[in-house]
Design a protein around this motif. Structure first.
Motif, mmCIF file in Angstrom:
data_model
loop_
_atom_site.group_PDB
_atom_site.id
_atom_site.type_symbol
_atom_site.label_atom_id
_atom_site.label_comp_id
_atom_site.label_asym_id
_atom_site.label_seq_id
_atom_site.Cartn_x
_atom_site.Cartn_y
_atom_site.Cartn_z
ATOM 1 N N LYS A 72 9.888 58.944 -91.678
ATOM 2 C CA LYS A 72 9.159 59.558 -91.737
ATOM 3 C C LYS A 72 8.250 59.719 -91.310
ATOM 4 C CE LYS A 72 10.011 64.618 -89.886
ATOM 5 N NZ LYS A 72 10.491 64.256 -88.377
ATOM 6 N N PHE A 85 3.760 54.056 -80.196
ATOM 7 C CA PHE A 85 2.749 55.038 -80.754
ATOM 8 C C PHE A 85 1.648 54.708 -81.512
ATOM 9 C CE2 PHE A 85 6.346 54.882 -83.973
ATOM 10 C CZ PHE A 85 5.512 54.633 -85.374
ATOM 11 N N LEU A 114 -0.796 62.890 -84.496
ATOM 12 C CA LEU A 114 -0.250 61.843 -84.588
ATOM 13 C C LEU A 114 1.048 62.599 -85.162
ATOM 14 C CD1 LEU A 114 1.084 59.048 -83.216
ATOM 15 C CD2 LEU A 114 -0.170 58.333 -85.118
ATOM 16 N N GLN A 159 2.646 64.584 -82.778
ATOM 17 C CA GLN A 159 3.246 64.424 -81.691
ATOM 18 C C GLN A 159 4.254 63.487 -82.202
ATOM 19 O OE1 GLN A 159 0.722 61.618 -79.678
ATOM 20 N NE2 GLN A 159 1.873 61.496 -78.014
ATOM 21 N N LEU A 160 4.884 62.866 -83.156
ATOM 22 C CA LEU A 160 5.834 62.665 -82.999
ATOM 23 C C LEU A 160 7.175 63.059 -83.641
ATOM 24 C CD1 LEU A 160 4.562 59.224 -85.318
ATOM 25 C CD2 LEU A 160 5.132 59.287 -82.435
ATOM 26 N N ASN A 161 6.941 63.991 -84.308
ATOM 27 C CA ASN A 161 8.387 65.524 -84.701
ATOM 28 C C ASN A 161 7.858 66.041 -83.338
ATOM 29 O OD1 ASN A 161 9.280 66.656 -87.043
ATOM 30 N ND2 ASN A 161 8.037 68.354 -85.801
ATOM 31 N N ALA A 216 8.205 64.914 -80.553
ATOM 32 C CA ALA A 216 9.005 63.881 -79.750
ATOM 33 C C ALA A 216 10.981 64.444 -80.338
ATOM 34 C CB ALA A 216 8.407 62.993 -79.757
ATOM 35 N N GLN A 217 10.242 63.940 -81.625
ATOM 36 C CA GLN A 217 12.075 64.452 -82.147
ATOM 37 C C GLN A 217 12.663 65.222 -81.446
ATOM 38 O OE1 GLN A 217 12.104 63.021 -86.297
ATOM 39 N NE2 GLN A 217 14.339 63.512 -86.068
ATOM 40 N N THR A 256 12.709 61.288 -78.820
ATOM 41 C CA THR A 256 12.326 59.753 -79.914
ATOM 42 C C THR A 256 12.064 60.418 -81.011
ATOM 43 O OG1 THR A 256 11.368 58.961 -77.573
ATOM 44 C CG2 THR A 256 11.181 58.129 -79.716
ATOM 45 N N THR A 257 12.676 59.035 -82.087
ATOM 46 C CA THR A 257 12.568 59.505 -83.345
ATOM 47 C C THR A 257 11.579 58.158 -83.713
ATOM 48 O OG1 THR A 257 14.773 60.492 -83.601
ATOM 49 C CG2 THR A 257 14.045 59.560 -85.453
ATOM 50 N N SER A 258 11.218 58.032 -84.387
ATOM 51 C CA SER A 258 9.916 56.761 -84.402
ATOM 52 C C SER A 258 9.595 57.178 -86.474
ATOM 53 C CB SER A 258 8.514 57.162 -84.076
ATOM 54 O OG SER A 258 8.065 57.499 -82.913
ATOM 55 N N SER A 312 11.061 52.868 -83.155
ATOM 56 C CA SER A 312 11.109 53.749 -82.076
ATOM 57 C C SER A 312 12.669 53.794 -81.777
ATOM 58 C CB SER A 312 9.919 54.647 -81.754
ATOM 59 O OG SER A 312 9.969 53.640 -80.373
#
Length: 182
Positions: free
Chosen positions: A10, A37, A51, A54-56, A58-59, A70-72, A87
């Motif tokens: 993660k 991303f 970032l 934002q990724l967290n 989005a998950q 989305t999981t990145s 992702s």
């Protein structure tokens, strides 16, 4: 026990220096940044912190309403080298089903041609299965022969070829992969 030479992590602030170096390598190479991303500018640890948030977000569905959850991941080898990113969209939006699908991944230029793309896709298919996604869509530009071969080697069946919505002079090959439930 996982016998993969790679593992998914993660994104976290502890990865800032490795991420910055990977992105700089990619930009210097001039090849396409993938997944999505990696295209977002990161010029400082503060940018990277945004970032990561934002990724967290989005998950966990706290994202822009135009996007899906989305999981990145960042992808590391067992020696701790950041080799790429991936992702997984939890479901498809209309844009997702028309073009690039559920899974996006990329291997940094200096780590290519080591079989890592195939291994990342294998890991992402396992993630999809854990999420109960048993049919996933992937897209690759038709000029990206390596990615097309990777998808095909992992069971991808070509459905069609469509123009890239961001550059209609480029074509996207769309593949489906079926995953067997347990």
């Amino acid at each position: 026990m996982n016998d993969s030479p790679l593992y998914l992590a993660k994104p976290d602030l502890v990865h800032y220096e490795a991420y910055r170096a990977m992105r700089e390598e990619w930009l210097a190479d001039g090849s396409q940044l993938s997944p999505w991303f990696l295209n977002l500018p990161v010029n400082s640890i503060e940018d990277f912190a945004r970032l990561v948030k934002q990724l967290n977000d989005a998950q966990f569905a706290n994202a822009d309403p135009g996007y899906c959850t989305t999981t990145s991941h960042l992808v590391f080898d067992r020696a701790g080298t950041l080799v790429g990113a991936s992702s997984l969209r939890h479901y498809l939006t209309l844009e997702g089903i028309r073009y690039f699908g559920h899974i996006g991944y990329g291997i940094r230029p200096g780590q290519r041609r080591k079989g890592y793309a195939k291994e990342v896709l294998r890991l992402m298919l396992a993630e999809a299965k854990r999420m109960k996604l048993y049919r996933v869509l992937l897209g690759a530009h038709d000029t990206n022969v390596g990615s097309c071969k990777t998808i095909e080697a992992c069971g991808g069946v070509l459905e069609n070829i469509v123009p890239d919505p961001e550059d209609e002079s480029q074509l996207v090959k769309r593949y489906w992969i079926d995953i067997q439930p347990d």
